[in-house]
Design a protein around this motif. Structure first.
Motif, PDB file in Angstrom:
ATOM      1  N   MET A 111       4.971  11.312  -1.583  1.00  0.00           N
ATOM      2  CA  MET A 111       4.778   9.917  -1.963  1.00  0.00           C
ATOM      3  C   MET A 111       5.722   9.014  -1.166  1.00  0.00           C
ATOM      4  O   MET A 111       6.758   9.451  -0.650  1.00  0.00           O
ATOM      5  CB  MET A 111       5.040   9.738  -3.469  1.00  0.00           C
ATOM      6  CG  MET A 111       4.347  10.766  -4.356  1.00  0.00           C
ATOM      7  SD  MET A 111       2.546  10.793  -4.172  1.00  0.00           S
ATOM      8  CE  MET A 111       2.114   9.270  -5.005  1.00  0.00           C
ATOM      9  N   ASP A 112       5.393   7.743  -1.136  1.00  0.00           N
ATOM     10  CA  ASP A 112       6.255   6.773  -0.441  1.00  0.00           C
ATOM     11  C   ASP A 112       7.447   6.359  -1.293  1.00  0.00           C
ATOM     12  O   ASP A 112       8.525   6.074  -0.765  1.00  0.00           O
ATOM     13  CB  ASP A 112       5.445   5.521  -0.076  1.00  0.00           C
ATOM     14  CG  ASP A 112       4.253   5.848   0.813  1.00  0.00           C
ATOM     15  OD1 ASP A 112       4.460   6.513   1.844  1.00  0.00           O
ATOM     16  OD2 ASP A 112       3.125   5.446   0.475  1.00  0.00           O
ATOM     17  N   VAL A 113       7.247   6.308  -2.594  1.00  0.00           N
ATOM     18  CA  VAL A 113       8.280   5.854  -3.532  1.00  0.00           C
ATOM     19  C   VAL A 113       8.326   6.836  -4.696  1.00  0.00           C
ATOM     20  O   VAL A 113       7.278   7.279  -5.179  1.00  0.00           O
ATOM     21  CB  VAL A 113       7.955   4.439  -4.071  1.00  0.00           C
ATOM     22  CG1 VAL A 113       8.992   3.999  -5.100  1.00  0.00           C
ATOM     23  CG2 VAL A 113       7.860   3.439  -2.934  1.00  0.00           C
ATOM     24  N   THR A 114       9.531   7.192  -5.135  1.00  0.00           N
ATOM     25  CA  THR A 114       9.672   8.092  -6.283  1.00  0.00           C
ATOM     26  C   THR A 114      10.486   7.416  -7.376  1.00  0.00           C
ATOM     27  O   THR A 114      11.585   6.918  -7.131  1.00  0.00           O
ATOM     28  CB  THR A 114      10.341   9.416  -5.875  1.00  0.00           C
ATOM     29  OG1 THR A 114       9.462  10.131  -5.002  1.00  0.00           O
ATOM     30  CG2 THR A 114      10.640  10.280  -7.094  1.00  0.00           C
ATOM     31  N   VAL A 115       9.907   7.422  -8.587  1.00  0.00           N
ATOM     32  CA  VAL A 115      10.570   6.882  -9.773  1.00  0.00           C
ATOM     33  C   VAL A 115      10.818   8.036 -10.740  1.00  0.00           C
ATOM     34  O   VAL A 115       9.911   8.831 -11.018  1.00  0.00           O
ATOM     35  CB  VAL A 115       9.697   5.816 -10.471  1.00  0.00           C
ATOM     36  CG1 VAL A 115      10.423   5.234 -11.685  1.00  0.00           C
ATOM     37  CG2 VAL A 115       9.295   4.720  -9.503  1.00  0.00           C
ATOM     38  N   VAL A 116      12.031   8.141 -11.251  1.00  0.00           N
ATOM     39  CA  VAL A 116      12.376   9.139 -12.270  1.00  0.00           C
ATOM     40  C   VAL A 116      12.779   8.392 -13.533  1.00  0.00           C
ATOM     41  O   VAL A 116      13.591   7.457 -13.466  1.00  0.00           O
ATOM     42  CB  VAL A 116      13.533  10.047 -11.805  1.00  0.00           C
ATOM     43  CG1 VAL A 116      13.930  11.021 -12.916  1.00  0.00           C
ATOM     44  CG2 VAL A 116      13.157  10.805 -10.542  1.00  0.00           C
ATOM     45  N   SER A 117      12.222   8.773 -14.654  1.00  0.00           N
ATOM     46  CA  SER A 117      12.666   8.183 -15.922  1.00  0.00           C
ATOM     47  C   SER A 117      13.561   9.157 -16.660  1.00  0.00           C
ATOM     48  O   SER A 117      13.372  10.378 -16.585  1.00  0.00           O
ATOM     49  CB  SER A 117      11.475   7.784 -16.806  1.00  0.00           C
ATOM     50  OG  SER A 117      10.769   8.928 -17.238  1.00  0.00           O
TER      51      SER A 117
ATOM     52  N   ASN B  42       0.819  -1.213   0.000  1.00  0.00           N
ATOM     53  CA  ASN B  42       0.000   0.000   0.000  1.00  0.00           C
ATOM     54  C   ASN B  42       0.854   1.266   0.000  1.00  0.00           C
ATOM     55  O   ASN B  42       0.518   2.263   0.660  1.00  0.00           O
ATOM     56  CB  ASN B  42      -0.955   0.008   1.198  1.00  0.00           C
ATOM     57  CG  ASN B  42      -2.127   0.946   0.991  1.00  0.00           C
ATOM     58  OD1 ASN B  42      -2.554   1.155  -0.147  1.00  0.00           O
ATOM     59  ND2 ASN B  42      -2.634   1.534   2.069  1.00  0.00           N
ATOM     60  N   ARG B  43       1.946   1.215  -0.756  1.00  0.00           N
ATOM     61  CA  ARG B  43       2.831   2.372  -0.852  1.00  0.00           C
ATOM     62  C   ARG B  43       2.495   3.170  -2.108  1.00  0.00           C
ATOM     63  O   ARG B  43       2.306   2.603  -3.191  1.00  0.00           O
ATOM     64  CB  ARG B  43       4.303   1.936  -0.871  1.00  0.00           C
ATOM     65  CG  ARG B  43       4.680   1.063   0.316  1.00  0.00           C
ATOM     66  CD  ARG B  43       6.174   0.819   0.359  1.00  0.00           C
ATOM     67  NE  ARG B  43       6.863   1.944   0.962  1.00  0.00           N
ATOM     68  CZ  ARG B  43       8.177   2.182   0.795  1.00  0.00           C
ATOM     69  NH1 ARG B  43       8.906   1.384   0.030  1.00  0.00           N
ATOM     70  NH2 ARG B  43       8.747   3.198   1.392  1.00  0.00           N
ATOM     71  N   GLN B  44       2.439   4.484  -1.960  1.00  0.00           N
ATOM     72  CA  GLN B  44       2.085   5.384  -3.064  1.00  0.00           C
ATOM     73  C   GLN B  44       3.321   5.691  -3.912  1.00  0.00           C
ATOM     74  O   GLN B  44       4.386   6.047  -3.381  1.00  0.00           O
ATOM     75  CB  GLN B  44       1.493   6.683  -2.515  1.00  0.00           C
ATOM     76  CG  GLN B  44       0.168   6.481  -1.781  1.00  0.00           C
ATOM     77  CD  GLN B  44      -0.964   6.203  -2.755  1.00  0.00           C
ATOM     78  OE1 GLN B  44      -1.297   7.038  -3.590  1.00  0.00           O
ATOM     79  NE2 GLN B  44      -1.551   5.018  -2.652  1.00  0.00           N
ATOM     80  N   ILE B  45       3.161   5.573  -5.219  1.00  0.00           N
ATOM     81  CA  ILE B  45       4.286   5.738  -6.147  1.00  0.00           C
ATOM     82  C   ILE B  45       4.153   7.060  -6.898  1.00  0.00           C
ATOM     83  O   ILE B  45       3.137   7.316  -7.557  1.00  0.00           O
ATOM     84  CB  ILE B  45       4.347   4.568  -7.140  1.00  0.00           C
ATOM     85  CG1 ILE B  45       4.551   3.239  -6.395  1.00  0.00           C
ATOM     86  CG2 ILE B  45       5.457   4.785  -8.169  1.00  0.00           C
ATOM     87  CD1 ILE B  45       4.388   2.010  -7.268  1.00  0.00           C
ATOM     88  N   GLY B  46       5.179   7.879  -6.804  1.00  0.00           N
ATOM     89  CA  GLY B  46       5.256   9.117  -7.576  1.00  0.00           C
ATOM     90  C   GLY B  46       6.197   8.936  -8.746  1.00  0.00           C
ATOM     91  O   GLY B  46       7.173   8.188  -8.672  1.00  0.00           O
ATOM     92  N   PHE B  47       5.913   9.632  -9.847  1.00  0.00           N
ATOM     93  CA  PHE B  47       6.683   9.451 -11.081  1.00  0.00           C
ATOM     94  C   PHE B  47       7.029  10.803 -11.686  1.00  0.00           C
ATOM     95  O   PHE B  47       6.173  11.683 -11.803  1.00  0.00           O
ATOM     96  CB  PHE B  47       5.862   8.623 -12.068  1.00  0.00           C
ATOM     97  CG  PHE B  47       6.525   8.392 -13.404  1.00  0.00           C
ATOM     98  CD1 PHE B  47       7.858   7.993 -13.481  1.00  0.00           C
ATOM     99  CD2 PHE B  47       5.807   8.560 -14.575  1.00  0.00           C
ATOM    100  CE1 PHE B  47       8.462   7.772 -14.707  1.00  0.00           C
ATOM    101  CE2 PHE B  47       6.401   8.332 -15.811  1.00  0.00           C
ATOM    102  CZ  PHE B  47       7.726   7.943 -15.874  1.00  0.00           C
ATOM    103  N   VAL B  48       8.304  10.961 -12.066  1.00  0.00           N
ATOM    104  CA  VAL B  48       8.782  12.177 -12.722  1.00  0.00           C
ATOM    105  C   VAL B  48       9.432  11.777 -14.043  1.00  0.00           C
ATOM    106  O   VAL B  48      10.575  11.288 -14.065  1.00  0.00           O
ATOM    107  CB  VAL B  48       9.798  12.937 -11.847  1.00  0.00           C
ATOM    108  CG1 VAL B  48      10.273  14.205 -12.572  1.00  0.00           C
ATOM    109  CG2 VAL B  48       9.202  13.293 -10.489  1.00  0.00           C
ATOM    110  N   PRO B  49       8.736  11.943 -15.169  1.00  0.00           N
ATOM    111  CA  PRO B  49       9.355  11.621 -16.466  1.00  0.00           C
ATOM    112  C   PRO B  49      10.250  12.758 -16.939  1.00  0.00           C
ATOM    113  O   PRO B  49       9.849  13.925 -16.908  1.00  0.00           O
ATOM    114  CB  PRO B  49       8.155  11.429 -17.391  1.00  0.00           C
ATOM    115  CG  PRO B  49       7.055  12.208 -16.770  1.00  0.00           C
ATOM    116  CD  PRO B  49       7.324  12.302 -15.298  1.00  0.00           C
TER     117      PRO B  49
END
Length: 282
Positions: A48-54, A21-28
Motif C-alpha cells: 500500500m502507499d499509506v499504512t494506518v495502525v490503530s 490516488n494513494r492506496q490506504i492500508g489499515f491494521v487494527p
C-alpha cells in the motif's frame, strides 16, 4: 509518523491521499504489539502507499471484565516499534471517541456465534463487529490486514464486510510463532516461566493431530487422545479442540482430504486463555 486521535482529525489526511490516488492500508490492533502485529504492518507497507495502525483496547469485546483489566498496555514501546518500521499514521482514539454513548446495536453473526469462540465468549463477536465497523467507517481504508491466529475473527469480519457491503478488501497474514512454535500473542506477556513452557501444549497438540490425520487415523480418536493429554497437564484447562471448515466454521467429526479444514484450539494456561489454529487442507 503522525498520531491521530479522532475521525475528524484523520479526514483531511484521508481526503488528501484519496485525491492523490494513494492506496490506504489499515491494521487494527489493541496494542501490546509483537512481531505478529509487525508482520501485518510490513505486509501493508509492501503493498500500500499509506499504512494506518490503530491502537484501541476495545472494552465491548471482553466478555470477562477481569480480562479487560489485565490486558497489557505498552503504548510507549508500541509507538517506538511502529515508528522504527516507518508507519505513516497511528490512530489512538479514546473510549469517549469510539463510544460517545453506549452502543445499542447488536450484531448476530449466525452460526459463527454458536461455535468455538462464539460459544465460549458470548457477546465477544458483537463487540468485535461494532468496533471494526466503527474503525472502517472512520479510517476508510482500501485494504485491512488481519492475522490468521484469530481465524474465527477473520471469518466474522469477512461476513461483516460482505453483509454490510463495506467497500474494503481483507487480507489474512500467516501466524507468526516463537522459535519453539508458540503462537505470538499479547496475552503471552501474562505467562510466568512455568506457564510459558506449558503453553507449548497448544502447538504440539496441533502438530501431533495434523500428522496423525495425514497418516489416516480417525479424527475423533485423535481428539479424544488430545483431550486426555490436556487433562494430565497441571495448569492447563482445555476449552475446545475441533476440526472445522475454515470458511464456515462447521465442526467436522471426520476428515475429508478433499475439503478445506483446520484444527482450532483454546485452553487456559493458569489464568491466561490462549487460542491457536493450524491449517490441515488450506
Amino acid at each position: 509518523m503522525k498520531l491521530i486521535h479522532t475521525g475528524a482529525e484523520w479526514n483531511p489526511h484521508w481526503l488528501s491521499h484519496l485525491q492523490s490516488n494513494r492506496q490506504i492500508g489499515f491494521v487494527p490492533t489493541m496494542g501490546a504489539l509483537h512481531q505478529g502485529h509487525l508482520d501485518l504492518v510490513q505486509t501493508s507497507k509492501s503493498k500500500m502507499d499509506v499504512t494506518v495502525v490503530s491502537i484501541f483496547v476495545n472494552p465491548t469485546q471482553f466478555n470477562n471484565p477481569k480480562d479487560f483489566e489485565k490486558y497489557p498496555i505498552t503504548l510507549d514501546a508500541d509507538l517506538e516499534k511502529l515508528e522504527s518500521i516507518g508507519v505513516d499514521y497511528v490512530f489512538l482514539p479514546s473510549i469517549e471517541t469510539m463510544y460517545p454513548s453506549p452502543s445499542c446495536l447488536t450484531l448476530d453473526f449466525g452460526d459463527l456465534e454458536r461455535v468455538l469462540e462464539g460459544r465460549f465468549r458470548p457477546g465477544h463477536f458483537n463487540g468485535v463487529g461494532i468496533i471494526v465497523s466503527k474503525l472502517f467507517h472512520m479510517i476508510k481504508p482500501h485494504i485491512a490486514f488481519f492475522g490468521q491466529k484469530d481465524l474465527q475473527q477473520v471469518a466474522v469480519i469477512k461476513r461483516l464486510v460482505k453483509d454490510l457491503s463495506f467497500d474494503i478488501q481483507l487480507e489474512t497474514v500467516l501466524t507468526r510463532r516463537e522459535t519453539d512454535g508458540l503462537a505470538m500473542s499479547s496475552r503471552n506477556m501474562r505467562l510466568n516461566n512455568e506457564e510459558r513452557q506449558k503453553a507449548l501444549l497448544l502447538f504440539t497438540s496441533l502438530i501431533k493431530a495434523k500428522n496423525q490425520l495425514m497418516e489416516g487415523r480417525p479424527w475423533l480418536s485423535i481428539k479424544s487422545e488430545i483431550e486426555k493429554e490436556f487433562d494430565q497437564v497441571e495448569l492447563a484447562r482445555l476449552e475446545y479442540f475441533e476440526l472445522i471448515h475454515p470458511d464456515t466454521f462447521e465442526i467436522k467429526n471426520d476428515f475429508d482430504p478433499n475439503q478445506k479444514s483446520s484444527i482450532c484450539v483454546a485452553a487456559y494456561i493458569g489464568e491466561v486463555r490462549l487460542i491457536d489454529n493450524l491449517p490441515i487442507i488450506p
